[in-house]
Design an enzyme around this catalytic site. Structure first.
Site, PDB file in Angstrom:
ATOM      1  N   SER B 129       0.657  -1.243  -0.121  1.00  0.00           N
ATOM      2  CA  SER B 129       0.048  -0.007  -0.076  1.00  0.00           C
ATOM      3  C   SER B 129       0.952   1.185   0.189  1.00  0.00           C
ATOM      4  O   SER B 129       1.946   1.318   0.598  1.00  0.00           O
ATOM      5  CB  SER B 129      -0.976  -0.013   1.222  1.00  0.00           C
ATOM      6  N   GLU B 245      -2.677 -16.579   0.249  1.00  0.00           N
ATOM      7  CA  GLU B 245      -3.235 -16.157   1.553  1.00  0.00           C
ATOM      8  C   GLU B 245      -4.513 -16.741   1.944  1.00  0.00           C
ATOM      9  O   GLU B 245      -5.030 -16.693   2.763  1.00  0.00           O
ATOM     10  CB  GLU B 245      -3.390 -14.675   1.430  1.00  0.00           C
ATOM     11  N   GLU B 386     -15.402  -4.288  -0.079  1.00  0.00           N
ATOM     12  CA  GLU B 386     -16.076  -3.486  -1.142  1.00  0.00           C
ATOM     13  C   GLU B 386     -15.229  -4.192  -2.511  1.00  0.00           C
ATOM     14  O   GLU B 386     -15.598  -4.579  -3.444  1.00  0.00           O
ATOM     15  CB  GLU B 386     -16.000  -2.074  -1.337  1.00  0.00           C
TER      16      GLU B 386
END
Lengths: 350, 399
Positions: B129, B245, B386
């Protein structure tokens, strides 16, 4: 652990799906041997396990079929088989007879305790007096199983011939398809099948709940497919409405919840033969999830369709009604939430 | 269809239980139970115990020193370890980078890094990120420009979990700013956190913790041999990493352990002389989340079983992410509510690694509200819920 279908069951699912797309009535289903899939070999069938029930009813739901299979085979037929009534079971397997289970009573919603319908022993046998509520499939049934309180307060199970004197049927069509009747018993002659039926009935209702949840799962998939088609083809604002994120996310949530129901059905099917506590936990868990998701799926699908979803000409409305109303049989979400908690509490006490 | 555990799996579960009873130090499990912050040495001690038993890398093949557990064995270990209040096994090297190196790494990278992950010689963190690239990860801007045998890396990473302990970072960097699609210009790079030009700053969160960090990279020189896979092929590596994951994404073990804690707390908290667990409304709330969890466990096993049978890992992991995090958030919410007025005090010292103040209220009180807030992260990280719904509607529904 293994989540794959056996070859026999996969074949059954295929042939059943094929038959149902052509539209199948009770006679056609019996000819195909579907009732036999719901009975064990000892009872004259070739299935009868949790995953057989789940598979058959999921297919029925997917086709939106209205059949007497649950009431005739799972409830009446299963109880008859457990009581050793081989002649009647054979008549069901051949498609000759249909059955219903008169158990619930007015004013007691989903639990017929304390049971008002009473049995009295006479020289010529037993007689029943009472009122049984919304007995599904009773109008078409020649085999009506009826629970009643015995003089010693135990729950007895009786066979009532629908043509016998002293039995009044007030017939009604059902909102989701099929028929039912209010049954008024007034000193009606009946044949005692067993005088200690409480735990037999509970175990039988576990199977009925499985059948119903699996049917609901099938209906949910049919509704999902209709809704997906609609989102892809219905154009508004110059594009298919499925391009709008507001609808995409709601559809994704529906899909997630339908998979939860599938898992709950698998859990219940896999624990039908477990100890009572475990089995009943899974019964109530499946009923709670199915009831909640049924409401979500039917309301959301109608909303995403708009007015067309409520018309008679389009299949969605019928499916949605059938799906929503499954919460009104064998206990609704609140009933089973409370029951699940009570079972957990008993477990902690023991 | 068969939901029963095989005799072999039952025996394995017993083995895991015995191991946890004998080896997991109470000092550590009590910290986990009370929601106190763990420090580097707690994790390393737990890893060392697992390593001693050959269980640190349950998901790795034996050839690389792993235990090569089946999907069911991994699930069972997860359930038992969380039930015993063991710390989590840190995923950065073992679950994230390890499988990537096995699939895309050069022989030299495998030989060098895999044993070091297994030995905890390196502490890896994830450099994904950025301040301007959250849900839209592919718009990341940290650049890596080739200069002879090195890349020169400039940019900023953020939300770097436990980055303050890390000596290495695997990072997504932009190597081709001119690529026609933004996904096509990204590479997967291994960065030494001790390199000049790297600065790690903690981000303090409202629950009093600082488990995440900002990482600033200024003219950081990274040797070219630290590129994993081909240049500009980093996005497909990142996607592969995500599929690895997936088995843990539902967080079934955490949810089970959380539910058990919730039930203990509801039995302990009293209201009108009776346990809160006997309050019909609260009991129904517990029942509802338990019912959702029972189904989600089976959904998880179905997905894991399908993946183990060779079916392509698919968007089902998105379903598990959404449902699993909803359930875990619901449980922490109920624990907070069950704690009643004692959720109000902010008892940072009772949660600090070296705190020794006796808490006000019951021992579950100090962590109740902080963990509720901390767990809001569950539906935000790893691709927000989302984003997951977007993946579901695109890939499973074709919308």
């Amino acid at each position: 652990m293994d989540f794959t279908l056996s070859e026999t069951r996969a074949m059954l699912a295929d042939s059943l799906r094929g038959t149902l797309t052509r539209g199948a009535d009770w006679a056609a289903l019996a000819e195909l041997g579907v009732p036999a899939a719901l009975f064990t070999e000892a009872e004259g069938g070739y299935g009868g396990e949790g995953f057989d029930i789940a598979l058959v009813f999921e297919e029925l739901g997917r086709a939106g079929a209205v059949t007497p299979l649950l009431d005739t085979c799972i409830l009446a037929g299963g109880l008859l088989a457990e009581c050793g009534a081989d002649v009647q079971v054979a008549a069901i397997l051949s498609g000759e007879s249909q059955g219903a289970f008169a158990h619930w009573e007015p004013g007691s919603r989903y639990s017929p305790e304390p049971m008002q319908t009473a049995a009295r022993e006479t020289d010529g046998g037993w007689r029943l007096t009472g009122h049984k509520a919304v007995v599904v499939n009773a109008p078409a049934s020649d085999l009506i199983l009826c629970s009643a309180r015995l003089p010693d307060e135990r729950t007895g199970l009786f066979l009532v011939a629908s043509a016998s004197s002293g039995v009044e049927l007030r017939e009604t069509p059902l909102m989701g398809g099929g028929d039912a009747a209010e049954i008024i018993l007034d000193d009606t002659p009946a044949q005692l099948l067993t005088s200690d039926a409480a735990s037999m009935i509970e175990a039988r209702l576990a199977r009925a709940c499985l059948a119903q949840c699996a049917e609901a799962l099938g209906l949910m998939q049919a509704i999902r497919d209709l809704t997906l088609d609609y989102l892809r083809t219905r154009n508004q604002f110059g594009q298919p409405i499925g391009r709008f994120q507001a609808l995409q996310h709601r559809m994704a949530d529906m899909l997630i919840e339908i998979e939860q129901v599938r898992s709950a059905v698998i859990n219940l099917a896999g624990h039908l033969a477990a100890d009572r506590q475990t089995r009943e936990h899974h019964v109530s868990a499946a009923k709670v999830l199915t009831g909640e998701v049924a409401r979500l799926v039917s309301e959301e699908s109608i909303q995403m369709h708009g007015g067309i979803g409520l018309t008679e000409e389009y299949a969605l409305g019928r499916h949605a009604i059938r799906l929503s109303l499954c919460d009104h049989r064998f206990g609704d979400v609140d009933y089973h939430l409370a029951r699940f908690s009570a079972l957990s509490h008993q477990e902690n006490q023991s | 269809m068969d939901l029963t555990l095989s005799a072999r799996d039952t025996a394995f579960r017993e083995e895991v239980r015995d191991f946890l009873r004998a080896e997991l130090p109470t000092r550590i499990s009590e910290k986990v139970r009370l929601g106190r912050q763990l420090v580097k040495d707690d994790y390393l001690e737990w890893h060392a115990l697992l390593r001693g038993r050959g269980w640190l890398a349950g998901n790795w093949p034996r050839a690389h020193g792993g235990a090569e557990w089946s999907a069911v064995e991994r699930h069972l270990f997860d359930l038992e370890a969380t039930a015993a209040n063991a710390p989590r096994i840190l995923p950065f090297g073992l679950v994230m980078l390890g499988p990537v190196l096995m699939k895309f790494g050069s022989d030299a990278q495998k030989t060098h890094y895999l044993p070091r992950i297994l030995n905890d010689d390196d502490w890896w963190c994830q450099g994904y990120s950025e301040p301007g690239a959250g849900s839209d990860l592919a718009s990341l801007r940290t650049s890596a420009v080739r200069d002879g045998d090195h890349y020169i890396v400039n940019g900023q990473k953020t939300w770097t979990t436990l980055g303050h302990y890390a000596n290495r970072m695997f990072a997504l960097v932009r190597t081709d700013p001119q690529a026609p699609k933004k996904q096509a210009g990204i590479s997967f790079l291994l960065i030494d956190m001790e390199s000049p030009g790297i600065e790690v700053r903690p981000i303090r969160l409202v629950d009093g913790t600082a488990e995440v960090n900002e990482v600033f990279l200024r003219d950081v020189r990274v040797p070219v041999e630290n590129l994993v896979g081909r240049e500009n092929d980093g996005w497909s590596i990142a996607k592969y990493l995500l599929t690895h994951e997936r088995t843990g994404i539902a967080g079934v073990g955490f949810a089970r352990a959380g539910l058990a804690a919730l039930k203990r707390i509801a039995a302990q908290e009293r209201e009108g002389g009776k346990p809160l667990a006997r309050n019909a409304l609260f009991a129904a709330r517990i029942a509802r989340v338990e019912i959702a969890l029972m189904a989600m466990e089976t959904t998880n096993l179905r997905v894991v079983a399908a993946a183990a049978a060779g079916q392509a890992p698919g968007p089902e992991s998105s379903m598990l992410k959404v449902k699993g995090t909803q359930i875990r958030q619901e449980i922490t919410d109920l624990i907070r509510r069950a704690t009643g007025p004692y959720a109000l005090p902010f008892q940072a010292d009772a949660l600090a690694p070296a705190g020794n103040t006796a808490p006000i209220g019951p021992d579950h009180a100090p962590a109740a509200a902080p963990q509720y807030f901390n767990n809001r992260k569950l539906s935000i990280y790893g691709g927000s819920n989302e984003i997951q719904r977007g993946i579901i509607s695109k890939t499973m529904l074709g919308l």
